[in-house]
Write a protein that holds these residues in place. Structure first.
Motif, PDB file in Angstrom:
ATOM      1  N   THR A  37       0.827  -1.320   0.072  1.00 12.02           N
ATOM      2  CA  THR A  37       0.418  -0.115   0.079  1.00 12.02           C
ATOM      3  C   THR A  37       1.103   1.174   0.255  1.00 12.02           C
ATOM      4  N   VAL A  38      -0.075   2.600  -0.389  1.00 13.78           N
ATOM      5  CA  VAL A  38       0.811   3.536  -0.088  1.00 13.78           C
ATOM      6  C   VAL A  38       1.379   4.423   1.339  1.00 13.78           C
ATOM      7  N   LEU A  39       0.406   3.667   2.505  1.00 18.40           N
ATOM      8  CA  LEU A  39       0.929   4.289   3.569  1.00 18.40           C
ATOM      9  C   LEU A  39       2.316   3.050   4.118  1.00 18.40           C
ATOM     10  N   GLU A  40       2.317   1.891   3.070  1.00 14.51           N
ATOM     11  CA  GLU A  40       3.158   0.839   3.421  1.00 14.51           C
ATOM     12  C   GLU A  40       4.275   2.086   3.135  1.00 14.51           C
ATOM     13  N   ALA A  41       4.877   2.307   1.862  1.00 15.47           N
ATOM     14  CA  ALA A  41       5.745   2.493   1.507  1.00 15.47           C
ATOM     15  C   ALA A  41       6.465   3.278   1.718  1.00 15.47           C
ATOM     16  N   ILE A  42       5.397   4.587   2.627  1.00 17.05           N
ATOM     17  CA  ILE A  42       6.643   6.139   3.305  1.00 17.05           C
ATOM     18  C   ILE A  42       6.608   5.814   3.824  1.00 17.05           C
ATOM     19  N   ARG A  43       5.954   4.751   4.998  1.00 23.25           N
ATOM     20  CA  ARG A  43       6.481   4.517   6.587  1.00 23.25           C
ATOM     21  C   ARG A  43       7.677   3.639   6.413  1.00 23.25           C
ATOM     22  N   LEU A  44       7.799   2.578   5.105  1.00 25.56           N
ATOM     23  CA  LEU A  44       8.858   2.152   4.855  1.00 25.56           C
ATOM     24  C   LEU A  44      10.673   3.531   4.642  1.00 25.56           C
ATOM     25  N   ARG A  45       9.897   4.241   3.664  1.00 24.13           N
ATOM     26  CA  ARG A  45      10.888   5.443   3.290  1.00 24.13           C
ATOM     27  C   ARG A  45      10.851   6.058   4.493  1.00 24.13           C
ATOM     28  N   VAL A  46      10.447   6.670   5.600  1.00 23.19           N
ATOM     29  CA  VAL A  46      10.946   7.545   6.961  1.00 23.19           C
ATOM     30  C   VAL A  46      10.861   6.463   8.029  1.00 23.19           C
ATOM     31  N   LEU A  47      11.138   5.536   7.998  1.00 19.55           N
ATOM     32  CA  LEU A  47      11.725   4.283   8.680  1.00 19.55           C
ATOM     33  C   LEU A  47      12.908   3.766   8.135  1.00 19.55           C
ATOM     34  N   ARG A  48      12.901   3.745   7.451  1.00 24.91           N
ATOM     35  CA  ARG A  48      14.788   2.920   6.663  1.00 24.91           C
ATOM     36  C   ARG A  48      15.361   4.396   6.214  1.00 24.91           C
ATOM     37  N   GLN A  49      16.782   4.472   6.673  1.00 28.89           N
ATOM     38  CA  GLN A  49      17.481   5.242   6.928  1.00 28.89           C
ATOM     39  C   GLN A  49      17.783   4.770   5.218  1.00 28.89           C
ATOM     40  N   CYS A  50      18.094   6.114   4.671  1.00 22.72           N
ATOM     41  CA  CYS A  50      18.923   5.913   2.756  1.00 22.72           C
ATOM     42  C   CYS A  50      18.737   5.440   1.925  1.00 22.72           C
ATOM     43  N   SER A  51      16.909   5.187   2.437  1.00 24.66           N
ATOM     44  CA  SER A  51      16.068   4.364   1.772  1.00 24.66           C
ATOM     45  C   SER A  51      15.481   5.313   0.149  1.00 24.66           C
ATOM     46  N   SER A  52      15.136   4.769  -0.549  1.00 21.34           N
ATOM     47  CA  SER A  52      14.749   5.657  -2.331  1.00 21.34           C
ATOM     48  C   SER A  52      13.865   4.716  -2.798  1.00 21.34           C
TER      49      SER A  52
END
Length: 270
Positions: A37-52
């Motif tokens: 989901t979109v929310l999952e994707a955004i949460r991962l982006r916030v929680l994981r450093q150096c993510s894209s």
């Protein structure tokens, strides 16, 4: 070719859609996630450093920046980004929708999009690439931006706690993509329906340019008239394939309030 950033290894990691698990770590230490989901994707982006975000050039960061063991968040499994719906007088096209799906779905609604469809020459490009993938591309693209700008398109930007909207013109020319925060994701482009306004004409044209640096010029315009057959509004854009489209303000001012005639139409044909 793959949409993913290149690895330091000569071997390419397997495609995200071929993976059986929700994450994968390559031999180079690159970690891939497949949110649903979109929310999952955004949460991962916030929680994981150096993510894209990956899965589309639109969301891809500069591959030269950051460590090579960065975290890549695939958007290929997010079904919300592949939807096309009509709601409250607007078409809403997910950013994961391919150019062909977008164009074929809306070509009957807008003659401008139908004109654009007739220019398809690279079937691989239109079948594979997404509507907004050109945002992150330094190449000439397909010309879809001129069409969207002429149609008065907007964008939907989702965040962890809220959703905001912005016109496509504002996003491109006033608040660039760098202005979209790390906790946000552009999830859709919106196109207003025909509504009650009378649209007399819209047109998409591809021509040979006069200079070597601009071998191709693409023009896109939409004109609306009022009950007295006078031009009530227009959006005219063109591009040379070397950067963002340019608004033809002088032509818009020239025809504003004037009676619509063939002679007037000839003035704005580039």
């Amino acid at each position: 070719g793959s949409k993913f950033p290149r690895s330091t290894s000569s071997r390419s990691p397997p495609r995200i859609r071929d993976l059986k698990y929700s994450n994968y770590k390559s031999s180079d230490g690159e970690l891939y996630y497949r949110p649903g989901t979109v929310l999952e994707a955004i949460r991962l982006r916030v929680l994981r450093q150096c993510s894209s975000f990956s899965g589309s050039e639109l969301f891809e960061e500069d591959p030269s920046s950051g460590p090579r063991n960065a975290v890549h968040i695939s958007l290929d499994s997010v079904e919300e980004l592949r939807e096309i719906i009509f709601d409250d007088g607007h078409w809403e096209i997910g950013t994961g929708v391919t150019l062909r799906s977008f164009a074929e779905r809306l070509r009957a609604e807008f003659s401008l999009i139908d004109d654009f469809c007739k220019r398809f020459t690279d079937t691989h490009f239109v079948n594979r690439f997404t509507v907004l993938e050109e945002f992150g591309s330094a190449g000439p693209g397909s010309g879809i931006l001129t069409v969207l700008l002429s149609l008065g398109a907007g964008t939907i930007i989702d965040g962890l706690d809220e959703r905001r909207t912005m016109s496509l013109e504002e996003l491109l020319y006033e608040e660039t993509l760098s202005g979209v925060g790390e906790q946000e994701l552009i999830t859709a482009v919106t196109v207003p329906g025909k509504g009650d306004s009378k649209t007399l004409t819209s047109y998409y044209q591809v021509m040979e340019g006069p200079y070597e640096k601009a071998p191709i010029i693409r023009a896109s315009f939409l004109v609306e008239i009022d009950s007295k057959n006078r031009v009530s509004g227009s959006r005219i854009w063109f591009d040379t394939g070397s950067g963002l489209p340019i608004r033809f303000d002088s032509a818009e001012k020239l025809i504003k309030g004037r009676s619509w005639t063939r002679e007037l139409l000839s003035l704005i044909h580039i």
